[in-house]
Design a protein around this motif. Structure first.
Motif, PDB file in Angstrom:
ATOM      1  N   ARG A  73       0.924  -1.136   0.049  1.00  0.00           N
ATOM      2  CA  ARG A  73      -0.128   0.164   0.014  1.00  0.00           C
ATOM      3  C   ARG A  73       0.927   1.244   0.259  1.00  0.00           C
ATOM      4  O   ARG A  73       1.668   1.136   0.889  1.00  0.00           O
ATOM      5  CB  ARG A  73      -1.149  -0.183   1.283  1.00  0.00           C
ATOM      6  N   ALA A  74       0.481   2.254  -0.901  1.00  0.00           N
ATOM      7  CA  ALA A  74       1.263   3.554  -0.852  1.00  0.00           C
ATOM      8  C   ALA A  74       0.430   4.548  -1.485  1.00  0.00           C
ATOM      9  O   ALA A  74      -0.299   4.361  -2.453  1.00  0.00           O
ATOM     10  CB  ALA A  74       2.638   3.288  -1.672  1.00  0.00           C
ATOM     11  N   LEU A  75       0.586   5.679  -0.892  1.00  0.00           N
ATOM     12  CA  LEU A  75      -0.044   7.087  -1.761  1.00  0.00           C
ATOM     13  C   LEU A  75       0.794   7.255  -2.955  1.00  0.00           C
ATOM     14  O   LEU A  75       2.022   7.310  -2.784  1.00  0.00           O
ATOM     15  CB  LEU A  75      -0.195   8.121  -0.630  1.00  0.00           C
ATOM     16  N   THR A  76       0.112   7.523  -4.046  1.00  0.00           N
ATOM     17  CA  THR A  76       0.640   7.845  -5.301  1.00  0.00           C
ATOM     18  C   THR A  76       0.166   9.120  -5.982  1.00  0.00           C
ATOM     19  O   THR A  76      -1.123   9.520  -5.524  1.00  0.00           O
ATOM     20  CB  THR A  76       1.072   6.612  -6.181  1.00  0.00           C
ATOM     21  N   VAL A  77       0.744   9.777  -6.645  1.00  0.00           N
ATOM     22  CA  VAL A  77       0.239  10.701  -7.888  1.00  0.00           C
ATOM     23  C   VAL A  77       0.535  10.064  -9.324  1.00  0.00           C
ATOM     24  O   VAL A  77       1.805   9.638  -9.489  1.00  0.00           O
ATOM     25  CB  VAL A  77       0.725  12.160  -7.590  1.00  0.00           C
ATOM     26  N   GLY A  78      -0.218  10.392 -10.083  1.00  0.00           N
ATOM     27  CA  GLY A  78       0.014  10.136 -11.392  1.00  0.00           C
ATOM     28  C   GLY A  78      -0.915  10.308 -12.370  1.00  0.00           C
ATOM     29  O   GLY A  78      -1.636  11.245 -12.227  1.00  0.00           O
ATOM     30  N   GLU A  79      -0.989   9.596 -13.688  1.00  0.00           N
ATOM     31  CA  GLU A  79      -2.074  10.214 -14.634  1.00  0.00           C
ATOM     32  C   GLU A  79      -2.938   9.138 -15.263  1.00  0.00           C
ATOM     33  O   GLU A  79      -2.528   7.931 -15.388  1.00  0.00           O
ATOM     34  CB  GLU A  79      -1.060  10.526 -15.688  1.00  0.00           C
ATOM     35  N   VAL A  80      -4.128   9.327 -15.310  1.00  0.00           N
ATOM     36  CA  VAL A  80      -4.934   8.442 -16.005  1.00  0.00           C
ATOM     37  C   VAL A  80      -4.708   8.205 -17.345  1.00  0.00           C
ATOM     38  O   VAL A  80      -4.769   9.026 -18.281  1.00  0.00           O
ATOM     39  CB  VAL A  80      -6.637   9.091 -15.874  1.00  0.00           C
ATOM     40  N   VAL A  81      -4.432   7.027 -17.777  1.00  0.00           N
ATOM     41  CA  VAL A  81      -4.095   6.678 -19.023  1.00  0.00           C
ATOM     42  C   VAL A  81      -5.124   5.839 -19.820  1.00  0.00           C
ATOM     43  O   VAL A  81      -5.208   5.729 -21.091  1.00  0.00           O
ATOM     44  CB  VAL A  81      -2.713   5.798 -19.274  1.00  0.00           C
ATOM     45  N   TRP A 111      -9.822   8.221  -5.335  1.00  0.00           N
ATOM     46  CA  TRP A 111      -8.927   8.989  -6.181  1.00  0.00           C
ATOM     47  C   TRP A 111      -9.377  10.607  -6.519  1.00  0.00           C
ATOM     48  O   TRP A 111     -10.676  10.829  -6.609  1.00  0.00           O
ATOM     49  CB  TRP A 111      -8.923   8.351  -7.665  1.00  0.00           C
ATOM     50  N   GLU A 112      -8.529  11.508  -6.167  1.00  0.00           N
ATOM     51  CA  GLU A 112      -8.953  12.915  -6.573  1.00  0.00           C
ATOM     52  C   GLU A 112      -8.265  13.543  -7.664  1.00  0.00           C
ATOM     53  O   GLU A 112      -6.861  13.187  -7.729  1.00  0.00           O
ATOM     54  CB  GLU A 112      -8.780  13.869  -5.129  1.00  0.00           C
ATOM     55  N   LYS A 113      -8.825  14.295  -8.509  1.00  0.00           N
ATOM     56  CA  LYS A 113      -8.180  14.935  -9.407  1.00  0.00           C
ATOM     57  C   LYS A 113      -7.424  16.176  -9.015  1.00  0.00           C
ATOM     58  O   LYS A 113      -8.105  16.757  -7.869  1.00  0.00           O
ATOM     59  CB  LYS A 113      -9.050  15.564 -10.285  1.00  0.00           C
ATOM     60  N   ILE A 114      -6.088  16.278  -9.303  1.00  0.00           N
ATOM     61  CA  ILE A 114      -5.286  17.581  -8.945  1.00  0.00           C
ATOM     62  C   ILE A 114      -4.746  18.331  -9.885  1.00  0.00           C
ATOM     63  O   ILE A 114      -4.964  17.808 -11.083  1.00  0.00           O
ATOM     64  CB  ILE A 114      -4.044  16.939  -8.240  1.00  0.00           C
ATOM     65  N   ASP A 115      -4.651  19.644  -9.448  1.00  0.00           N
ATOM     66  CA  ASP A 115      -4.278  20.816 -10.405  1.00  0.00           C
ATOM     67  C   ASP A 115      -2.901  21.003 -10.392  1.00  0.00           C
ATOM     68  O   ASP A 115      -2.437  21.819  -9.510  1.00  0.00           O
ATOM     69  CB  ASP A 115      -5.280  21.846 -10.101  1.00  0.00           C
ATOM     70  N   THR A 116      -2.154  20.437 -11.308  1.00  0.00           N
ATOM     71  CA  THR A 116      -0.748  21.018 -11.366  1.00  0.00           C
ATOM     72  C   THR A 116      -0.503  22.224 -11.638  1.00  0.00           C
ATOM     73  O   THR A 116       0.882  22.506 -11.872  1.00  0.00           O
ATOM     74  CB  THR A 116       0.058  19.720 -12.441  1.00  0.00           C
ATOM     75  N   SER A 117      -1.349  23.060 -12.356  1.00  0.00           N
ATOM     76  CA  SER A 117      -1.161  24.500 -12.485  1.00  0.00           C
ATOM     77  C   SER A 117      -0.968  25.239 -11.028  1.00  0.00           C
ATOM     78  O   SER A 117      -0.483  26.190 -10.887  1.00  0.00           O
ATOM     79  CB  SER A 117      -2.410  25.256 -13.233  1.00  0.00           C
ATOM     80  N   ILE A 118      -1.579  24.728 -10.036  1.00  0.00           N
ATOM     81  CA  ILE A 118      -1.374  25.156  -8.815  1.00  0.00           C
ATOM     82  C   ILE A 118       0.032  24.743  -8.058  1.00  0.00           C
ATOM     83  O   ILE A 118       0.665  25.682  -7.559  1.00  0.00           O
ATOM     84  CB  ILE A 118      -2.569  24.875  -7.797  1.00  0.00           C
ATOM     85  N   SER A 119       0.318  23.440  -8.120  1.00  0.00           N
ATOM     86  CA  SER A 119       1.519  23.021  -7.528  1.00  0.00           C
ATOM     87  C   SER A 119       1.911  21.898  -8.461  1.00  0.00           C
ATOM     88  O   SER A 119       0.986  20.850  -8.810  1.00  0.00           O
ATOM     89  CB  SER A 119       1.602  22.694  -6.067  1.00  0.00           C
ATOM     90  N   PRO A 120       3.263  21.410  -8.531  1.00  0.00           N
ATOM     91  CA  PRO A 120       3.602  20.244  -9.577  1.00  0.00           C
ATOM     92  C   PRO A 120       3.253  18.867  -8.716  1.00  0.00           C
ATOM     93  O   PRO A 120       2.872  18.937  -7.584  1.00  0.00           O
ATOM     94  CB  PRO A 120       4.963  20.617  -9.381  1.00  0.00           C
ATOM     95  N   LEU A 121       3.388  17.646  -9.230  1.00  0.00           N
ATOM     96  CA  LEU A 121       2.900  16.495  -8.882  1.00  0.00           C
ATOM     97  C   LEU A 121       3.536  16.134  -7.437  1.00  0.00           C
ATOM     98  O   LEU A 121       2.860  15.928  -6.510  1.00  0.00           O
ATOM     99  CB  LEU A 121       3.207  15.481  -9.649  1.00  0.00           C
ATOM    100  N   PRO A 122       4.899  16.319  -7.102  1.00  0.00           N
ATOM    101  CA  PRO A 122       5.393  15.971  -5.867  1.00  0.00           C
ATOM    102  C   PRO A 122       4.651  16.771  -4.696  1.00  0.00           C
ATOM    103  O   PRO A 122       4.687  16.334  -3.580  1.00  0.00           O
ATOM    104  CB  PRO A 122       6.798  16.219  -5.928  1.00  0.00           C
TER     105      PRO A 122
END
Length: 337
Positions: A73-81, A111-122
């Motif tokens: 188990r781990a928290l991740t960020v990524g892209e819906v492909v 899962w939540e959508k994130i806005d990388t225009s606010i901050s980058p993925l990390p």
């Protein structure tokens, strides 16, 4: 659908003490055919957190234990492909429990959508994710600091502790951090503007607490447990709040730890000690993230990332860095393979 290879780290055995190589199994399989309503997420960053050690034990805490031979188990960020879920589109960047693997198939729940225009993925695994939200919930919801309070933080140079100290400073508190090593202590004072620091590697903690918290402790945010918690309890003020966030000193012990001998001070000082999990405050996350993003953009919160790069194969050794005190900042893995 084109078949995609998926490399995974599985929990092969329950660790006794520190996890060892035989506790893991690294496999490669094909991603499953998506069912109706499912999405396929390509993980790009994997969060590496102390809580993972507790998830590996054969007992339920705030989440069920990880079953053996299951993906870690781990928290991740990524892209819906790929998507069969109308709530998600291909190319959406998302955060969730993606596990230690390259790809995760999910029905989209959690899962939540994130806005990388606010901050980058990390940043969505750090200030706007588990680290910042844990610090915000624990300090402001549980610790409830007031301007002028003395706030003590153990594990102060870590991802959560560093956020706690900066939020406490924003709220007008005196901030003291406990950290290991001169570099980490300089960092929390010079870069994060803590008022003082205790280097537990070179100064007896009892002496350091007397030096830095001469007027007592109003809020103690504990990430360490053990003797650190016990000694802090010895200096609490009337009405103090002790926030139990973690106990990294206890996660790999092989004997049942003793409780803090100074707990009786909670009675005499009419104080409160309370644990929490940041998921308990999920309905408040959007407002919290708004504050955290504002503080970060204004420079009131600064952060440091410790990013290991490579395949999922590096996870076992990267996790051990947490328990050796080798990480400096929010530890995560950037998947490059």
């Amino acid at each position: 659908m084109t078949t995609i290879s998926n490399r995974q780290v599985l929990l092969a055995a329950r660790p006794v003490g520190l996890p060892k190589d035989s506790d893991w199994k690294i496999t490669e399989t094909n991603t499953p055919e998506l069912k109706t309503g499912e999405i396929l997420v390509k993980n790009k960053f994997i969060s590496v957190d102390p809580a993972m050690r507790g998830w590996m034990n054969d007992r339920a805490t705030y989440v069920p234990p990880i079953p053996l031979d299951s993906v870690m188990r781990a928290l991740t960020v990524g892209e819906v492909v790929q998507t069969g879920n109308p709530s998600f589109s291909e190319g959406d960047e998302v955060a969730g429990l993606g596990g230690v693997q390259n790809f995760c198939a999910s029905d989209g729940k959690g899962w939540e959508k994130i806005d990388t225009s606010i901050s980058p993925l990390p940043m969505w695994l750090d200030t706007l994710g588990i680290a910042g939200l844990t610090a915000y919930c624990g300090l402001l919801e549980i610790g409830q600091p007031k301007a002028g309070d003395t706030v003590l933080i153990s594990g102060a140079a870590g991802s959560v502790g560093s956020h706690v100290g900066q939020i406490a400073r924003i709220k007008g508190c005196k901030v003291v951090g406990i950290a290991g090593g001169a570099e980490k202590c300089r960092y929390i004072i010079d870069k994060l503007h803590f008022d003082d620091a205790i280097d537990y590697k070179t100064e007896q903690l009892r002496d350091g607490l007397k030096r830095t918290c001469s007027n007592g402790i109003d809020v103690f945010f504990d990430n360490v447990g053990g003797d650190t918690l016990n000694l802090a309890l010895g200096r609490i003020n009337v009405g103090a709040r002790i926030v139990i966030c973690g106990a990294i000193s206890q996660y790999n012990v092989t004997e049942v730890p003793t409780g803090p001998a100074a707990y009786i001070n909670l009675l005499g000082r009419r104080s409160r000690m309370e644990g929490f999990i940041y998921f308990d405050f999920k309905e408040k996350w959007p407002a919290m993230q708004k504050d955290l993003a504002s503080w970060h953009s204004s420079g009131q919160i600064q952060t440091q990332h410790d990013i290991a790069q490579g395949s999922v194969d590096i996870f076992p050794n990267t996790l051990l860095r947490l328990f050796r005190g080798e990480n400096f900042g929010k530890l995560m893995i950037e998947l490059r393979q």
